[in-house]
Scaffold this active site. Structure first.
Site, PDB file in Angstrom:
ATOM      1  N   CYS A 350       4.855   5.761   4.077  1.00 35.04           N
ATOM      2  CA  CYS A 350       5.748   4.950   4.786  1.00 35.04           C
ATOM      3  C   CYS A 350       5.545   4.398   6.191  1.00 35.04           C
ATOM      4  CB  CYS A 350       7.405   4.777   4.382  1.00 35.04           C
ATOM      5  SG  CYS A 350       8.566   4.020   5.209  1.00 35.04           S
ATOM      6  N   ARG A 462      10.570  -6.504  -3.079  1.00 35.15           N
ATOM      7  CA  ARG A 462      10.960  -4.581  -2.234  1.00 35.15           C
ATOM      8  C   ARG A 462      10.295  -5.036  -0.986  1.00 35.15           C
ATOM      9  NH1 ARG A 462      13.032   0.351  -3.349  1.00 35.15           N
ATOM     10  NH2 ARG A 462      12.206   1.608  -1.412  1.00 35.15           N
TER      11      ARG A 462
HETATM   12  P1  IMP Z   1       7.561  10.673  -0.705  1.00 32.52           P
HETATM   13  O1  IMP Z   1       8.184  10.548  -1.966  1.00 32.52           O
HETATM   14  O2  IMP Z   1       7.626  10.570   0.160  1.00 32.52           O
HETATM   15  O3  IMP Z   1       5.881   9.845  -1.076  1.00 32.52           O
HETATM   16  O4  IMP Z   1       8.215   9.071  -0.879  1.00 32.52           O
HETATM   17  C1  IMP Z   1       8.404   7.943  -2.010  1.00 32.52           C
HETATM   18  C2  IMP Z   1       9.467   6.740  -1.875  1.00 32.52           C
HETATM   19  O5  IMP Z   1       8.931   5.944  -0.786  1.00 32.52           O
HETATM   20  C3  IMP Z   1       9.517   5.664  -2.503  1.00 32.52           C
HETATM   21  O6  IMP Z   1      10.411   6.135  -3.697  1.00 32.52           O
HETATM   22  C4  IMP Z   1       9.829   4.485  -2.131  1.00 32.52           C
HETATM   23  O7  IMP Z   1      11.354   5.078  -1.630  1.00 32.52           O
HETATM   24  C5  IMP Z   1       9.527   5.018  -0.398  1.00 32.52           C
HETATM   25  N1  IMP Z   1       8.525   3.964  -0.908  1.00 32.52           N
HETATM   26  C6  IMP Z   1       7.965   3.500  -1.157  1.00 32.52           C
HETATM   27  N2  IMP Z   1       6.951   2.027  -0.955  1.00 32.52           N
HETATM   28  C7  IMP Z   1       7.503   2.456   0.367  1.00 32.52           C
HETATM   29  C8  IMP Z   1       5.822   1.681   1.707  1.00 32.52           C
HETATM   30  O8  IMP Z   1       4.978   0.928   1.137  1.00 32.52           O
HETATM   31  N3  IMP Z   1       6.598   1.314   2.572  1.00 32.52           N
HETATM   32  C9  IMP Z   1       7.878   2.203   2.385  1.00 32.52           C
HETATM   33  N4  IMP Z   1       8.517   3.193   1.925  1.00 32.52           N
HETATM   34  C10 IMP Z   1       7.907   3.550   0.684  1.00 32.52           C
END
Ligand code: IMP
Length: 548
Positions: A350, A462
């Site tokens: 993100c 989203r």
């Molecule tokens: P991770 O577990 O740290 O990889 O985060 C997963 C979470 O990142 C997801 O459940 C979303 O809330 C968030 N997310 C997914 N795609 C994006 C993006 O493109 N930008 C910002 N947040 C994202």
């Protein structure tokens, strides 16, 4: 060796008298009324030390009076639904399709199926989750005598199982004439033959009304893979599967609603008009929980959608979000949210905080929202930024009831996509933010192609609005290393959380929440060098193997 009395004087002056050791607890209580370490409010006082995230603090150990295996992780995911483990997989197209959703549910968690696909495809995935494990399969896939061997092979690839009952009309409630299994077609070399050439007709069946226990016994005795249940006229009414019996044995934590043998199914949708149609299909397929998937959930669109769902599908639990402030949360709670998803900008793929200048460090965000939502009985999901077991426990300690993971699960066998070898020779899988240019362009290209259901109805809304002429990325596209199967990885996470809660001295997530709330569980800030100290350091080389 000489033994002297003064060895342990430490910071005391040389003429201080030692106290009677049996009085240690009394002295502690009388002279140290403040518990060691910081309470949650002092820890998270952002005026003093800025807003914290998971790596900025530690939880202090408590007293271990029980084995780690005694720690239970049962926890609510919505107002009405509880899970046996606090682990969710994220609705992202490189993380959760039906295979991940099935396995997360079998292991006691929940996989939220992404919506970057047509509503029909998403509904099909929900259906696969609901059909996966049943006592009696009430809507088995049934074929007709005219079905060809080639078609059976296709069905097997689509559904992932290979035993299909054959009825006269090719439907349920029609006369059962045979069963075709994987073994029947495995070496059959004429794909154009009809199944009547290969199917078994020496069928062992059980009559409608047979109890599950009786039917299980017949299945065991018969040594067959499937037991068709038929009515008095020989019409097929349901099916029992041997593999489901063994699955029941192997997955004692499986997420099911009380009185149901089916796995809980959750899926994400957006907040546009077309998403109402999408939701109808998902509900028809058996959906239990819907997640409103917005990076900034406090919007008129989400509030209206939430109210519409509550009016039209009161049986469906709605998780709203994402939010990071009390004010955002209050709007969604007032509109009837059954759960909240917390996190903005903390995800591993993100770049929201960098590009949009909005978001909040995750530990603080989780605590601020979860402690408010708890007053209304609304459970919260700590979503994003989970890199290890410690982060899961910290998210829970901040008040979340469950955590949601993207990147950590994207490298498992059950995530969509194939492994490939990276430039440095490591086995990896693709992982991308749903707001990455890649993910958004997939949607935009589909939109231009005019293929309507796949197009304007596909899900990256989203991060991307149809009228946007320039796509502004909020995520990146990359890869993550192979983590093997979730059937090994999730049990490792569960065991890790149990050991951590044991160290803290609590037997459940509820006790963890209570201890943080009444300030008996204490915390410590972590300086930069403390973080370095807490990681492996000073070794020439090492291998980081997390479980075996
Ligand atoms: P991770 O577990 O740290 O990889 O985060 C997963 C979470 O990142 C997801 O459940 C979303 O809330 C968030 N997310 C997914 N795609 C994006 C993006 O493109 N930008 C910002 N947040 C994202």
């Amino acid at each position: 060796m000489t033994i002297t009395n003064g060895d342990a004087r430490g910071l005391l002056s040389s003429n201080t008298e030692f106290l009677d050791h049996t009085k240690a607890l009394e002295v502690l209580e009388k002279e140290y009324p403040e518990r060691d370490g910081l309470d949650i409010e002092t820890l998270l006082d952002s005026d003093k030390h800025g807003a914290l995230t998971y790596n900025d603090f530690l939880i202090l150990p408590g007293y271990i009076g029980f084995p780690a295996s005694d720690v239970t992780l049962e926890t609510p995911v919505t107002k009405r639904i509880s899970l046996k483990t606090p682990l969710l997989s994220s609705p992202m197209d490189t993380v959760t399709e039906h295979n991940m959703a099935i396995h997360m549910a079998l292991l006691g968690g929940l996989g939220v199926i992404h919506h970057n696909c047509s509503p029909e495809d998403q509904a099909e995935m929900v259906r696969k989750v609901k059909r996966y494990e049943n006592g009696f399969i009430l809507d088995p896939v049934v074929i007709s005598p005219k079905t060809t061997v080639a078609e059976v092979r296709k069905l097997k690839a689509t559904w992932g199982f290979g035993g299909f009952p054959v009825t006269e009309k090719g439907t349920l409630r029609s006369k059962l004439v045979g069963i075709v299994t994987s073994r029947d077609i495995q070496f059959h070399n004429n794909d154009d033959d009809e199944v009547t050439k290969v199917m078994s007709t020496d069928l062992i069946t059980a009559p409608a009304g047979t109890t599950l226990a009786e039917a299980n016994q017949v299945l065991r005795d018969s040594k067959k893979g499937k037991l068709p249940i038929v009515d008095s006229e020989g019409n097929l009414v349901s099916l029992l599967s041997r593999s489901d019996l063994t699955k029941n044995l192997h997955y004692p934590l499986a997420s099911k609603l009380p009185h149901s043998k089916q796995l809980i199914a959750a899926a994400a949708i957006g907040t546009r008009e077309a998403d109402k149609e999408r939701l109808k299909l998902l509900v028809d397929a058996g959906l239990d929980i819907v997640v409103l998937d917005s990076s900034q959930g406090n919007s008129v669109y989400q509030l209206e959608m939430l109210k519409w769902i509550k009016q039209n599908f009161p049986q469906i639990d709605v998780i709203a979000g994402n939010v990071v402030t009390r004010e955002q949360a209050a709007n969604l709670i007032a509109a009837g949210a059954d759960g909240l998803r917390i996190g903005m900008g903390s995800g591993s793929a993100c770049i929201t905080q960098e590009v949009m200048a909005v978001g909040r460090p995750q530990a603080l965000a989780v605590h601020r929202v979860a402690s408010f939502a708890a007053r209304f009985g609304v459970p919260c999901i700590a979503d994003g930024g989970i890199q290890n077991v410690g982060h899961i426990v910290k998210g829970l300690a901040m008040g979340a009831s469950t955590v949601m993971m993207g990147g950590l699960l994207a490298g498992t066998t059950e995530s969509p996509g194939e492994y490939f070898v990276s430039n440095n020779g490591q086995l990896v899988k693709a992982y991308r933010g749903m707001g990455s240019i890649d993910a958004m362009e997939d949607k935009k290209a589909a939109g231009k192609s005019g293929k309507d259901s796949k197009a304007s109805n596909a899900g990256t809304a989203r991060y991307f609005s149809e009228k946007d002429r320039v796509l502004v990325a909020q995520g990146v596209s990359g890869s993550v290393v192979d983590r093997g199967s979730v059937t090994k990885f999730v049990p490792y996470l569960i065991a890790g959380i149990q050991h951590s809660l044991q160290d803290i001295g609590v037997r459940s997530i509820k006790e963890l929440h209570d201890g943080v709330y009444n300030k008996t569980i204490r915390f410590e800030m972590r300086s930069g060098s403390a973080q370095a100290e807490g990681n492996v350091h000073g070794l020439h080389s090492y291998e980081k193997k997390l479980y075996s």
